[in-house]
Design a protein around this motif. Structure first.
Motif, short mmCIF file in Angstrom:
data_model
loop_
_atom_site.label_atom_id
_atom_site.label_comp_id
_atom_site.label_asym_id
_atom_site.label_seq_id
_atom_site.Cartn_x
_atom_site.Cartn_y
_atom_site.Cartn_z
N TYR A 1 149.13 86.68 23.44
CA TYR A 1 148.99 86.45 24.76
C TYR A 1 147.72 85.63 24.83
O TYR A 1 147.12 85.26 25.27
CB TYR A 1 148.99 87.86 25.87
N GLN A 2 146.38 86.62 23.84
CA GLN A 2 145.04 86.11 23.64
C GLN A 2 145.11 83.86 23.21
O GLN A 2 144.36 83.67 23.82
CB GLN A 2 144.51 86.49 22.77
N LYS B 1 140.93 89.90 28.07
CA LYS B 1 141.98 90.44 27.18
C LYS B 1 143.33 89.82 28.24
O LYS B 1 143.11 89.86 30.11
CB LYS B 1 142.67 92.02 27.19
N THR C 1 147.47 90.15 29.37
CA THR C 1 148.07 91.29 28.38
C THR C 1 149.66 90.98 29.59
O THR C 1 150.48 91.69 28.91
CB THR C 1 147.53 92.40 30.10
N ASP C 2 149.61 89.80 30.41
CA ASP C 2 150.89 89.28 30.71
C ASP C 2 150.55 87.97 31.06
O ASP C 2 150.01 87.28 31.42
CB ASP C 2 151.38 90.19 31.49
N GLN D 1 147.91 87.44 33.52
CA GLN D 1 147.61 88.78 33.88
C GLN D 1 146.19 88.62 33.04
O GLN D 1 145.86 88.70 31.75
CB GLN D 1 147.85 89.98 33.32
N LEU E 1 142.54 91.17 31.96
CA LEU E 1 142.22 92.68 32.19
C LEU E 1 140.76 92.70 31.33
O LEU E 1 140.21 91.85 30.46
CB LEU E 1 143.03 93.26 31.26
N THR F 1 137.96 94.65 29.47
CA THR F 1 137.89 96.12 28.88
C THR F 1 136.65 96.26 29.36
O THR F 1 135.31 97.52 28.65
CB THR F 1 138.34 94.93 27.52
N ASN G 1 142.42 94.79 36.15
CA ASN G 1 142.95 93.88 35.34
C ASN G 1 143.53 92.73 37.21
O ASN G 1 143.72 93.41 38.22
CB ASN G 1 144.69 94.92 35.47
#
Length: 144
Positions: free
Chosen positions: A37-38, A53, A55-56, A71, A73, A75, A113
């Protein structure tokens, strides 16, 4: 019959463990386990990239327009004041209407998130990326 059961049982167990892949951020192609995803995230500095990040990613075509749910996030433990912008690409990888999608401000709190949603501005969009930058902490004043 017993031999058939012994052969079929491991196959059924493997089949039962298989799951449907997630939806990729490009069209409705299935994502494989190795997809990242990144790859959708573009940042203005490496330090910021370490604190964010994806995440989805989900996407679909709505009336031939690409619609995206992503999504993001944090960190990082502190609040980050950020701006984001989606870039849209055609099938050949060319940017569509560069600079026409506005930057949007968000405050991403520690470990939060957040879902970002967007719809492509035109119908011939096949791919996208999310650009994120930090909002400057200082206001610069230019003097004459």
């Amino acid at each position: 019959m017993r031999k058939l059961v012994l052969i079929a049982l491991p196959l059924l167990m493997l089949y039962g463990c298989a799951s449907e892949p997630d939806t990729a951020g490009i069209g409705t192609d299935p994502m494989t386990q190795g997809d990242n995803y990144q790859d959708y995230l573009k940042v203005n500095n490496p330090e910021l990239g370490k604190r964010l990040k994806i995440t989805d990613v989900k996407s679909r075509k709505t009336n031939e327009f690409l619609e995206v749910n992503l999504q993001l996030l944090s960190t990082y433990d502190k609040t980050q004041n950020l701006q984001y912008q989606f870039y849209w690409y055609d099938a050949d990888g060319f940017v569509i209407e560069p600079g026409k999608t506005p930057w949007k401000a968000i405050a991403l709190h520690g470990q939060q998130n957040l879902t970002l949603r967007a719809m492509a501005p035109v119908k011939n969009v096949d791919k996208f990326s999310l650009y994120v930058r930090e909002v400057p902490k200082e206001v610069y004043k230019f003097e004459d």
